[in-house]
Scaffold this active site. Structure first.
Site, PDB file in Angstrom:
ATOM      1  N   ASP A 181      -0.263  11.338  -1.330  1.00  0.00           N
ATOM      2  CA  ASP A 181       1.172  11.464  -1.544  1.00  0.00           C
ATOM      3  C   ASP A 181       1.814  12.267  -0.406  1.00  0.00           C
ATOM      4  OD1 ASP A 181       3.608  11.209  -2.770  1.00  0.00           O
ATOM      5  OD2 ASP A 181       3.261  12.787  -4.245  1.00  0.00           O
TER       6      ASP A 181
ATOM      7  N   ASN B 101       5.179   0.845  -7.151  1.00  0.00           N
ATOM      8  CA  ASN B 101       5.642   0.855  -5.760  1.00  0.00           C
ATOM      9  C   ASN B 101       6.315  -0.449  -5.344  1.00  0.00           C
ATOM     10  OD1 ASN B 101       2.856   2.871  -4.501  1.00  0.00           O
ATOM     11  ND2 ASN B 101       4.859   3.498  -5.265  1.00  0.00           N
TER      12      ASN B 101
END
Length: 238
Positions: free
Chosen positions: A15, A63
């Site tokens: 991340d 996503n």
């Protein structure tokens, strides 16, 4: 680090690529490119430490809702990276594996992924498992559908269904050990729908370091923290 203190399987939620780039006044795409380079270095570092499995969260089902240009760039970057790195994977004994709904990937990316997995299937030094279009909920749904199909075809009996661990055989990660250590970079402290069943007794390690800044020193911090813990798996240690 002693052998018994070394995890056999590390999972990483990579991340912070976009935030890293934005803080530097760069495009989010540049952050994703930098993140790919860090993954290659991290893979080598994990293999050098004798850890045989590394699973990374590269792209979740959620996503897909990101802006189309960003998603398109990530998919192109993945296909290009696999093409470039596959010869090195073969040379260094890396076996590539993927988990998730691979059929949702663009045709070119999916084809390159399958080709790379086929070419590297003989790798015995380390397995790199990439989670793509992945969701734990989708994984469980996939497992249930296949269990039902095997019951209907009589490949499974009612006695088989009584085994709590049966579902492990139907998860995307079947044949792999459960992760011992899960690392999340970027400062967030949640699993974000990643390996929820597999991580029931996984040691969790969160760091504020953004993924493009993650290096061997950061990896060793996580490993040292893991080595300091007592893993009880619900039992009482004597």
């Amino acid at each position: 680090m002693m052998k018994e203190q070394t995890p056999q399987h590390i999972a990483i939620i990579m991340d912070g690529n976009g935030r890293w780039a934005q803080r530097k006044g760069l495009s989010r795409s540049y952050g994703h490119k930098q993140g790919t380079d860090v993954l290659e270095r991290t893979l080598s570092a994990v293999a050098d430490r004798g850890i045989p499995y590394l699973t990374v969260y590269a792209f979740s089902t959620e996503n897909w809702s990101r802006p189309e240009p960003e998603v398109s760039y990530i998919m192109q970057l993945l296909a290009k990276g696999l093409h470039e790195y596959t010869p090195r994977f073969i040379k260094e004994g890396v076996r590539l594996r993927a988990i998730g709904d691979i059929d949702q990937l663009p045709a070119e990316t999916a084809a390159q992924l399958r080709d790379s997995m086929e070419q590297t299937k003989g790798g015995q030094r380390i397995t790199l498992c990439i989670a793509l279009s992945y969701s734990s909920y989708t994984e469980v749904s996939h497992a249930i559908r296949h269990i039902v199909a095997d019951v209907q075809s009589r490949r499974l009996s009612s006695d088989d269904l009584a085994r709590p661990e049966l579902i492990n055989d139907y998860l995307y990660t079947s044949g792999m050990p459960m992760p011992d250590l899960l690392i999340r970079t970027g400062g967030e402290q949640r699993l974000s729908n990643f390996l929820l069943l597999q991580s029931a007794y996984t040691e969790l390690y969160f760091t504020d370091t953004l993924w493009p800044d993650f290096d061997e020193a950061e990896l060793d911090k996580a490993l040292a923290d893991y080595a300091s813990r007592q893993r009880r798996f619900g039992k009482v240690l004597q």
